[in-house]
Design a protein around this motif. Structure first.
Motif, PDB file in Angstrom:
ATOM      1  N   HIS A 323      20.540 -26.946   3.412  1.00  0.00           N
ATOM      2  CA  HIS A 323      19.150 -27.021   3.860  1.00  0.00           C
ATOM      3  C   HIS A 323      18.695 -25.621   4.272  1.00  0.00           C
ATOM      4  O   HIS A 323      19.486 -24.832   4.782  1.00  0.00           O
ATOM      5  CB  HIS A 323      19.066 -27.986   5.048  1.00  0.00           C
ATOM      6  N   ARG A 324      17.429 -25.323   4.061  1.00  0.00           N
ATOM      7  CA  ARG A 324      16.931 -23.960   4.346  1.00  0.00           C
ATOM      8  C   ARG A 324      17.156 -23.527   5.792  1.00  0.00           C
ATOM      9  O   ARG A 324      17.273 -22.350   6.094  1.00  0.00           O
ATOM     10  CB  ARG A 324      15.450 -23.825   3.968  1.00  0.00           C
ATOM     11  N   SER A 325      17.261 -24.489   6.723  1.00  0.00           N
ATOM     12  CA  SER A 325      17.466 -24.128   8.137  1.00  0.00           C
ATOM     13  C   SER A 325      18.861 -23.580   8.400  1.00  0.00           C
ATOM     14  O   SER A 325      19.105 -22.987   9.457  1.00  0.00           O
ATOM     15  CB  SER A 325      17.283 -25.350   9.053  1.00  0.00           C
ATOM     16  N   VAL A 326      19.804 -23.816   7.507  1.00  0.00           N
ATOM     17  CA  VAL A 326      21.193 -23.399   7.717  1.00  0.00           C
ATOM     18  C   VAL A 326      21.657 -22.468   6.595  1.00  0.00           C
ATOM     19  O   VAL A 326      22.452 -21.557   6.802  1.00  0.00           O
ATOM     20  CB  VAL A 326      22.134 -24.634   7.803  1.00  0.00           C
ATOM     21  N   GLY A 327      21.148 -22.702   5.396  1.00  0.00           N
ATOM     22  CA  GLY A 327      21.565 -21.932   4.244  1.00  0.00           C
ATOM     23  C   GLY A 327      22.912 -22.397   3.717  1.00  0.00           C
ATOM     24  O   GLY A 327      23.445 -23.419   4.149  1.00  0.00           O
ATOM     25  N   GLY A 328      23.485 -21.641   2.809  1.00  0.00           N
ATOM     26  CA  GLY A 328      24.808 -21.966   2.292  1.00  0.00           C
ATOM     27  C   GLY A 328      24.856 -23.306   1.587  1.00  0.00           C
ATOM     28  O   GLY A 328      23.990 -23.617   0.761  1.00  0.00           O
ATOM     29  N   TYR A 329      25.872 -24.087   1.972  1.00  0.00           N
ATOM     30  CA  TYR A 329      26.133 -25.331   1.256  1.00  0.00           C
ATOM     31  C   TYR A 329      26.241 -26.494   2.221  1.00  0.00           C
ATOM     32  O   TYR A 329      26.595 -26.331   3.391  1.00  0.00           O
ATOM     33  CB  TYR A 329      27.426 -25.187   0.431  1.00  0.00           C
ATOM     34  N   ARG A 330      25.921 -27.662   1.701  1.00  0.00           N
ATOM     35  CA  ARG A 330      26.089 -28.894   2.472  1.00  0.00           C
ATOM     36  C   ARG A 330      26.601 -29.964   1.511  1.00  0.00           C
ATOM     37  O   ARG A 330      25.900 -30.359   0.587  1.00  0.00           O
ATOM     38  CB  ARG A 330      24.768 -29.329   3.085  1.00  0.00           C
ATOM     39  N   ALA A 331      27.826 -30.402   1.758  1.00  0.00           N
ATOM     40  CA  ALA A 331      28.383 -31.478   0.943  1.00  0.00           C
ATOM     41  C   ALA A 331      28.277 -32.767   1.741  1.00  0.00           C
ATOM     42  O   ALA A 331      28.938 -32.932   2.762  1.00  0.00           O
ATOM     43  CB  ALA A 331      29.842 -31.174   0.605  1.00  0.00           C
ATOM     44  N   SER A 332      27.423 -33.677   1.295  1.00  0.00           N
ATOM     45  CA  SER A 332      27.286 -34.957   1.988  1.00  0.00           C
ATOM     46  C   SER A 332      28.267 -35.935   1.371  1.00  0.00           C
ATOM     47  O   SER A 332      28.261 -36.147   0.151  1.00  0.00           O
ATOM     48  CB  SER A 332      25.847 -35.459   1.878  1.00  0.00           C
ATOM     49  N   ILE A 333      29.129 -36.460   2.222  1.00  0.00           N
ATOM     50  CA  ILE A 333      30.226 -37.307   1.727  1.00  0.00           C
ATOM     51  C   ILE A 333      30.135 -38.690   2.374  1.00  0.00           C
ATOM     52  O   ILE A 333      31.024 -39.119   3.100  1.00  0.00           O
ATOM     53  CB  ILE A 333      31.598 -36.628   1.985  1.00  0.00           C
ATOM     54  N   TYR A 334      29.026 -39.359   2.061  1.00  0.00           N
ATOM     55  CA  TYR A 334      28.754 -40.675   2.642  1.00  0.00           C
ATOM     56  C   TYR A 334      29.773 -41.709   2.149  1.00  0.00           C
ATOM     57  O   TYR A 334      30.592 -41.429   1.270  1.00  0.00           O
ATOM     58  CB  TYR A 334      27.328 -41.103   2.290  1.00  0.00           C
ATOM     59  N   ASN A 335      29.643 -42.911   2.702  1.00  0.00           N
ATOM     60  CA  ASN A 335      30.580 -44.000   2.387  1.00  0.00           C
ATOM     61  C   ASN A 335      30.914 -44.138   0.902  1.00  0.00           C
ATOM     62  O   ASN A 335      32.071 -44.341   0.535  1.00  0.00           O
ATOM     63  CB  ASN A 335      30.006 -45.344   2.848  1.00  0.00           C
ATOM     64  N   ALA A 336      29.885 -44.057   0.060  1.00  0.00           N
ATOM     65  CA  ALA A 336      30.094 -44.363  -1.354  1.00  0.00           C
ATOM     66  C   ALA A 336      30.703 -43.199  -2.138  1.00  0.00           C
ATOM     67  O   ALA A 336      31.041 -43.345  -3.315  1.00  0.00           O
ATOM     68  CB  ALA A 336      28.771 -44.780  -1.997  1.00  0.00           C
ATOM     69  N   MET A 337      30.830 -42.050  -1.495  1.00  0.00           N
ATOM     70  CA  MET A 337      31.395 -40.880  -2.189  1.00  0.00           C
ATOM     71  C   MET A 337      32.905 -41.084  -2.368  1.00  0.00           C
ATOM     72  O   MET A 337      33.640 -41.231  -1.395  1.00  0.00           O
ATOM     73  CB  MET A 337      31.121 -39.644  -1.335  1.00  0.00           C
ATOM     74  N   PRO A 338      33.405 -41.083  -3.620  1.00  0.00           N
ATOM     75  CA  PRO A 338      34.847 -41.272  -3.808  1.00  0.00           C
ATOM     76  C   PRO A 338      35.643 -40.018  -3.424  1.00  0.00           C
ATOM     77  O   PRO A 338      35.141 -38.892  -3.557  1.00  0.00           O
ATOM     78  CB  PRO A 338      34.990 -41.550  -5.305  1.00  0.00           C
ATOM     79  N   LEU A 339      36.853 -40.247  -2.959  1.00  0.00           N
ATOM     80  CA  LEU A 339      37.753 -39.141  -2.628  1.00  0.00           C
ATOM     81  C   LEU A 339      37.901 -38.198  -3.831  1.00  0.00           C
ATOM     82  O   LEU A 339      37.980 -36.974  -3.674  1.00  0.00           O
ATOM     83  CB  LEU A 339      39.132 -39.718  -2.233  1.00  0.00           C
ATOM     84  N   GLU A 340      37.884 -38.771  -5.017  1.00  0.00           N
ATOM     85  CA  GLU A 340      38.073 -37.978  -6.246  1.00  0.00           C
ATOM     86  C   GLU A 340      36.990 -36.904  -6.373  1.00  0.00           C
ATOM     87  O   GLU A 340      37.264 -35.784  -6.814  1.00  0.00           O
ATOM     88  CB  GLU A 340      38.026 -38.888  -7.486  1.00  0.00           C
ATOM     89  N   SER A 341      35.760 -37.239  -5.998  1.00  0.00           N
ATOM     90  CA  SER A 341      34.688 -36.245  -6.100  1.00  0.00           C
ATOM     91  C   SER A 341      34.892 -35.124  -5.093  1.00  0.00           C
ATOM     92  O   SER A 341      34.603 -33.956  -5.373  1.00  0.00           O
ATOM     93  CB  SER A 341      33.322 -36.910  -5.877  1.00  0.00           C
TER      94      SER A 341
END
Lengths: 356, 356
Positions: A323-341
């Motif tokens: 997000h522009r307020s922080v910069g860099g990267y943000r990986a959102s790993i919500y419930n449905a995100m598989p470990l494989e990803s």
């Protein structure tokens, strides 16, 4: 080819949810009708609404404890308004924790209704931590907090002990972990992170905290009226509610919040370990307050941005720009995100380390 | 087998809209992502929102005339609150026409905000007509009306000439007929009749009527803030907006509102002619005020109810039971309803006449 979708929201849902809801758009329950054209008063949809409400309470361990679950519209931003309308007495006082952009948004709206005391804030360090050691005024009508700060990658890992009703915006970590949810007076969450598509908001209300403000509350902003109408005060967002139910059923079938939390911990640990190990990256949130949903990190040397971006795009990853307020990267790993990803992302980070 | 769906709302949409939106739930624009999991800030969705807003204005002939189109959430019931918040001055006065259940609901909410004058009502005859010959107070902040009364089967075929801003709830007849839409200050419509699935509300606002109330308006209830954020003040109802766009594109491709109105007239004429001709039925609305969207009618002898119901069910018709306030039957024949389905209903009515 399906992408590894790390979007902060709207965000990834289980693949089977996409498939079942697409089918329902063509033909719902073999009714010969699309879910988009059925009456919300039809037997089949009333059953959907009731099961969604019951499953939400069940997953939170709140059945039979005086709570009602509602599926409303307007997003968390509408709850920023409904909460003071329903809880802040004329000439009363509200207490708020300021832990990020959305918490600030809630504070701004409460101030229109009356005295609003910000009892602690982490604004001084661009919200990279959760304030601690603050006192909750005993005369407040309620205390409002935000359990997970999507933008800044912080999460409350404990909650204040207080006798005033605790109101929590759990938009970005609802159903992601076990908590004693009976400590809360109101829990609300926009669906589009851990629960469903954009367009509906889950609101869980302890009934006995309502009805004390003396305000003339517009019907659609009055939790009591929604409760009296079984969450059908007006036409609900039929498809978003149905898709949310499919996701809640998926959580339940997969062992409920306990089992989901275990997987979420595993994913977060994998990714944070790599951020801490890999000399090219650094996390942005204070370690003890790190979010298990939104992992924010920076390249130590921004000159490598193009190279890193090329690598993750080649790996079919999407939605990890910060997000522009922080910069860099943000990986959102919500419930449905598989470990494989998450492993794919970690592999990319390691590959990046090897190649620069 | 696909049903003939006469549901009053949520209601029938074009079959191609169901097919395209189901496909987008699986894979949106060949992006490798479902429309349910994409960011509302993604380039593809911003394009959807902008095209939906522009197409709505285009179909209403309002481009370049100082109007903005917004896709909000909360349904018409939320606009019952937004309208007085945005237009009714502190110590001002609102004027309302009372033409049915939804008009009354709007009045009830306005009264919470200030002086609300009901300038005409048809409640005396169970709302079976549209009041005429009333005067609009010149000092009103606005006049609110409901163009089509879904429950009672009446429709305004002309609108008051007035210098105060005219606000109209067009939930059940938006995009169904040509009108001089530039006579209106605000037009709003819940999507789930003529535009899309439940979950989003189209609001068309003439910008220059805003900003005069002196009220401290909560952000999400403030039209100006939604306009400033290009209808992305917070996460919009992504899927309902997308599906609404598909429907608007369908209207445009099929000749726009002019062509749709011609078909709607044909369908309404066919059905009303049968009601007037068939000795077993009678219409409920005064002839001159009949709705071309919701056709309400009764069996002259209720003893035949079971027999008639059996016949239409066998013909694969659904959703024609009348609302409890009127009883009998209500056939909703919105834009997407094919003439063929109306013919099936008329055939059933004639078959019924032959067999009793």
């Amino acid at each position: 080819m399906k992408k590894h979708n790390f979007s902060a929201g709207p965000s990834i849902l289980p693949q089977e949810v996409f498939e079942k809801s697409a089918q329902a758009v063509l033909d719902f329950n073999n009714s010969g009708l699309s879910i988009l054209e059925i009456s919300h008063r039809s037997k089949d949809f009333v059953a959907v609404m009731e099961e969604a409400r019951a499953t939400a309470l069940e997953l939170l361990g709140l059945e039979g404890k005086g709570y009602k679950a509602l599926f409303l519209t307007g997003g968390a931003s509408m709850e920023f308004v409904r909460v003071p309308y329903n809880l802040l007495k004329e000439n009363g006082k509200a207490a708020y924790l300021d832990t990020g952009t959305w918490a600030s948004g809630a504070i701004k709206e409460a101030k229109r209704f009356g005295t609003t005391e910000v009892i602690a804030s982490s604004k001084d360090e661009n919200y990279n931590y959760i304030p601690k050691g603050f006192a909750v005024p005993a005369d407040a009508d309620y205390l409002h907090c935000t359990s997970n700060n999507t933008i800044f990658g912080t999460q409350m890992h404990s909650f204040p002990e207080t006798n005033v009703p605790l109101v929590c915006d759990m938009s970005s970590d609802i159903f992601s972990r076990e908590l004693d949810f009976s400590k809360f007076g109101i829990i609300y969450a926009g669906a589009q992170k851990n629960m469903g598509p954009a367009g509906t908001t889950l609101v869980v209300v302890k009934e006995d905290i309502l009805g004390n403000t003396g305000r003339n509350i517009p019907g659609i902003l009055d939790y009591s009226q929604h409760i009296a109408k079984d969450s059908m005060y007006n036409t609900p967002a039929v498809f978003p509610v149905y898709t949310s139910l499919l996701t809640l059923q998926w959580v339940k079938r997969n062992g409920g919040v306990t089992a989901i939390e275990k997987k979420n911990n595993e994913k977060a640990e994998l990714l944070y370990n790599e951020i801490d190990r890999n000399p090219l990256f650094t996390g942005t949130a204070k370690t003890e307050d790190r979010s298990k949903m939104n992992v924010t990190f920076l390249l130590k040397d921004e000159a490598y941005t193009e190279q890193f971006d090329k690598l993750w795009k080649e790996a079919n990853i999407s939605g990890i720009n910060g997000h522009r307020s922080v910069g860099g990267y943000r990986a959102s790993i919500y419930n449905a995100m598989p470990l494989e990803s998450v492993k794919v992302l970690v592999d990319v980070m390691q590959e990046f380390e090897r190649t620069v």
